[in-house]
Structure formats: structure tokens, C-alpha cells
Design a protein around this motif. Structure first.
Motif, PDB file in Angstrom:
ATOM      1  N   LEU A 202       0.859  -1.179   0.000  1.00 19.29           N
ATOM      2  CA  LEU A 202       0.000   0.000   0.000  1.00 19.29           C
ATOM      3  C   LEU A 202       0.898   1.232   0.000  1.00 19.29           C
ATOM      4  CD1 LEU A 202      -3.060   0.858   0.310  1.00 19.29           C
ATOM      5  CD2 LEU A 202      -2.477   1.288   2.704  1.00 19.29           C
ATOM      6  N   SER A 203       0.690   2.123  -0.946  1.00 19.90           N
ATOM      7  CA  SER A 203       1.515   3.320  -1.079  1.00 19.90           C
ATOM      8  C   SER A 203       0.650   4.574  -1.109  1.00 19.90           C
ATOM      9  CB  SER A 203       2.360   3.250  -2.357  1.00 19.90           C
ATOM     10  OG  SER A 203       3.200   2.123  -2.345  1.00 19.90           O
ATOM     11  N   PRO A 204       0.378   5.164   0.062  1.00 20.31           N
ATOM     12  CA  PRO A 204      -0.352   6.438   0.078  1.00 20.31           C
ATOM     13  C   PRO A 204       0.508   7.525  -0.546  1.00 20.31           C
ATOM     14  CG  PRO A 204      -0.377   5.387   2.243  1.00 20.31           C
ATOM     15  CD  PRO A 204       0.626   4.659   1.405  1.00 20.31           C
ATOM     16  N   LEU A 205      -0.066   8.334  -1.408  1.00 21.65           N
ATOM     17  CA  LEU A 205       0.670   9.400  -2.083  1.00 21.65           C
ATOM     18  C   LEU A 205       0.465  10.703  -1.315  1.00 21.65           C
ATOM     19  CD1 LEU A 205      -0.251   8.448  -5.752  1.00 21.65           C
ATOM     20  CD2 LEU A 205       1.762   7.766  -4.418  1.00 21.65           C
ATOM     21  N   GLN A 206       1.066  10.739  -0.130  1.00 23.21           N
ATOM     22  CA  GLN A 206       0.951  11.895   0.755  1.00 23.21           C
ATOM     23  C   GLN A 206       2.146  11.900   1.693  1.00 23.21           C
ATOM     24  OE1 GLN A 206      -2.831  10.603   2.346  1.00 23.21           O
ATOM     25  NE2 GLN A 206      -1.903  10.034   4.289  1.00 23.21           N
TER      26      GLN A 206
ATOM     27  N   ALA B  41       0.977   6.226   9.057  1.00 23.41           N
ATOM     28  CA  ALA B  41      -0.230   5.864   9.809  1.00 23.41           C
ATOM     29  C   ALA B  41      -1.221   5.044   8.979  1.00 23.41           C
ATOM     30  CB  ALA B  41      -0.890   7.115  10.383  1.00 23.41           C
ATOM     31  N   PRO B  42      -1.514   5.436   7.731  1.00 25.83           N
ATOM     32  CA  PRO B  42      -2.444   4.617   6.938  1.00 25.83           C
ATOM     33  C   PRO B  42      -1.903   3.216   6.638  1.00 25.83           C
ATOM     34  CG  PRO B  42      -2.182   6.776   5.934  1.00 25.83           C
ATOM     35  CD  PRO B  42      -1.181   6.679   7.037  1.00 25.83           C
ATOM     36  N   ILE B  43      -0.600   3.102   6.445  1.00 29.00           N
ATOM     37  CA  ILE B  43      -0.002   1.789   6.186  1.00 29.00           C
ATOM     38  C   ILE B  43      -0.125   0.915   7.428  1.00 29.00           C
ATOM     39  CG2 ILE B  43       2.149   0.554   5.708  1.00 29.00           C
ATOM     40  CD1 ILE B  43       2.959   2.970   3.947  1.00 29.00           C
ATOM     41  N   ILE B  44       0.174   1.474   8.587  1.00 25.74           N
ATOM     42  CA  ILE B  44       0.067   0.724   9.846  1.00 25.74           C
ATOM     43  C   ILE B  44      -1.378   0.279  10.076  1.00 25.74           C
ATOM     44  CG2 ILE B  44       0.226   0.946  12.363  1.00 25.74           C
ATOM     45  CD1 ILE B  44       2.734   2.735  11.829  1.00 25.74           C
ATOM     46  N   ALA B  45      -2.329   1.152   9.838  1.00 32.07           N
ATOM     47  CA  ALA B  45      -3.739   0.809  10.015  1.00 32.07           C
ATOM     48  C   ALA B  45      -4.144  -0.328   9.068  1.00 32.07           C
ATOM     49  CB  ALA B  45      -4.613   2.035   9.782  1.00 32.07           C
TER      50      ALA B  45
ATOM     51  N   ALA C 131      -9.254   1.442   3.037  1.00 32.74           N
ATOM     52  CA  ALA C 131      -8.053   2.258   2.800  1.00 32.74           C
ATOM     53  C   ALA C 131      -8.302   3.279   1.689  1.00 32.74           C
ATOM     54  CB  ALA C 131      -6.872   1.359   2.440  1.00 32.74           C
ATOM     55  N   PHE C 132      -8.985   2.875   0.635  1.00 36.42           N
ATOM     56  CA  PHE C 132      -9.244   3.785  -0.480  1.00 36.42           C
ATOM     57  C   PHE C 132     -10.214   4.896  -0.088  1.00 36.42           C
ATOM     58  CE2 PHE C 132      -7.905   1.547  -4.641  1.00 36.42           C
ATOM     59  CZ  PHE C 132      -6.692   1.200  -4.089  1.00 36.42           C
ATOM     60  N   ILE C 133     -11.170   4.587   0.772  1.00 36.54           N
ATOM     61  CA  ILE C 133     -12.101   5.616   1.245  1.00 36.54           C
ATOM     62  C   ILE C 133     -11.355   6.633   2.109  1.00 36.54           C
ATOM     63  CG2 ILE C 133     -14.031   6.026   2.852  1.00 36.54           C
ATOM     64  CD1 ILE C 133     -15.268   3.404   1.757  1.00 36.54           C
ATOM     65  N   ASP C 134     -10.424   6.157   2.938  1.00 38.99           N
ATOM     66  CA  ASP C 134      -9.707   7.023   3.877  1.00 38.99           C
ATOM     67  C   ASP C 134      -8.624   7.882   3.231  1.00 38.99           C
ATOM     68  OD1 ASP C 134     -11.274   6.024   5.900  1.00 38.99           O
ATOM     69  OD2 ASP C 134      -9.758   4.625   6.644  1.00 38.99           O
ATOM     70  N   LEU C 135      -8.148   7.500   2.055  1.00 34.96           N
ATOM     71  CA  LEU C 135      -7.028   8.194   1.419  1.00 34.96           C
ATOM     72  C   LEU C 135      -7.465   8.838   0.108  1.00 34.96           C
ATOM     73  CD1 LEU C 135      -4.474   5.347   2.047  1.00 34.96           C
ATOM     74  CD2 LEU C 135      -4.418   7.601   3.134  1.00 34.96           C
ATOM     75  N   ASN C 136      -6.988  10.044  -0.138  1.00 32.17           N
ATOM     76  CA  ASN C 136      -7.328  10.732  -1.380  1.00 32.17           C
ATOM     77  C   ASN C 136      -6.581  10.170  -2.579  1.00 32.17           C
ATOM     78  OD1 ASN C 136      -9.200  12.490  -0.239  1.00 32.17           O
ATOM     79  ND2 ASN C 136      -7.595  13.942   0.347  1.00 32.17           N
ATOM     80  N   GLN C 137      -5.296   9.898  -2.389  1.00 31.10           N
ATOM     81  CA  GLN C 137      -4.478   9.361  -3.472  1.00 31.10           C
ATOM     82  C   GLN C 137      -3.665   8.199  -2.922  1.00 31.10           C
ATOM     83  OE1 GLN C 137      -2.203  12.711  -4.867  1.00 31.10           O
ATOM     84  NE2 GLN C 137      -3.847  13.378  -6.211  1.00 31.10           N
ATOM     85  N   VAL C 138      -3.828   7.039  -3.532  1.00 30.25           N
ATOM     86  CA  VAL C 138      -3.157   5.840  -3.038  1.00 30.25           C
ATOM     87  C   VAL C 138      -2.972   4.852  -4.187  1.00 30.25           C
ATOM     88  CG1 VAL C 138      -5.349   4.794  -2.343  1.00 30.25           C
ATOM     89  CG2 VAL C 138      -3.220   4.037  -1.243  1.00 30.25           C
TER      90      VAL C 138
END
Length: 86
Positions: free
Chosen positions: A9-13, A18-22, A61-68
């Protein structure tokens, strides 16, 4: 039928940890075999259970993140006991 899935999982931010750990904690809580290394997380188990988990965990994860970006590789077998022969 068992499967092995490798996920990254690669959040673009800037605040990406934190999002990866969750995401990983959600996978761990599933009761399936989950192994981690610095670059990816692997999930092993029956196809239907793994896909049900991925459907909900990825959607959350997709709902919680704008760009991922999610990198996913899947193998039709349980490779959780793999050991290199070299």
C-alpha cells in the motif's frame, strides 16, 4: 483452494506511515496468516476468505485516502512456508 497475496500500500501523501500501519493491523486482525517485511505484506489462506478480507480492507483504505496506489500479486497456492534453496 489456497492463495498467497503480496500487497504494498503506497499512500501518495507526506503522512504515509499511519495509513499503512492501520492497513496492516486490519490484515493482522483477520485470523489469516499474515507475514510482513520492509517492502510488502503477505496474506495466505483460502481464496474466499482472503478475497473477502481484501475487499473490505482495500475499500476502507481507499475511502480514507485521497491518493493511493496498491500493488498486488497473487499466486494460486499457499507459499507461507517457502524457504529459498540458495
Amino acid at each position: 483452494m489456497n492463495v498467497s497475496v503480496e500487497l504494498t500500500l503506497s499512500p501518495l501523501q507526506d503522512d504515509f506511515e499511519a495509513p499503512i500501519i492501520a492497513f496492516i493491523k486490519t490484515l493482522r486482525a483477520s485470523g489469516l496468516t499474515v507475514l510482513e517485511n520492509p517492502l510488502s505484506t503477505q496474506v495466505y489462506g483460502p481464496y474466499d476468505q482472503v478475497m473477502k478480507l481484501l475487499n473490505s480492507a482495500v475499500k476502507e483504505a481507499f475511502i480514507d485516502l485521497n491518493q493511493v496506489v496498491l500493488y498486488l500479486k497473487m499466486v494460486k497456492s499457499d507459499r507461507s512456508d517457502y524457504e529459498p534453496h540458495f
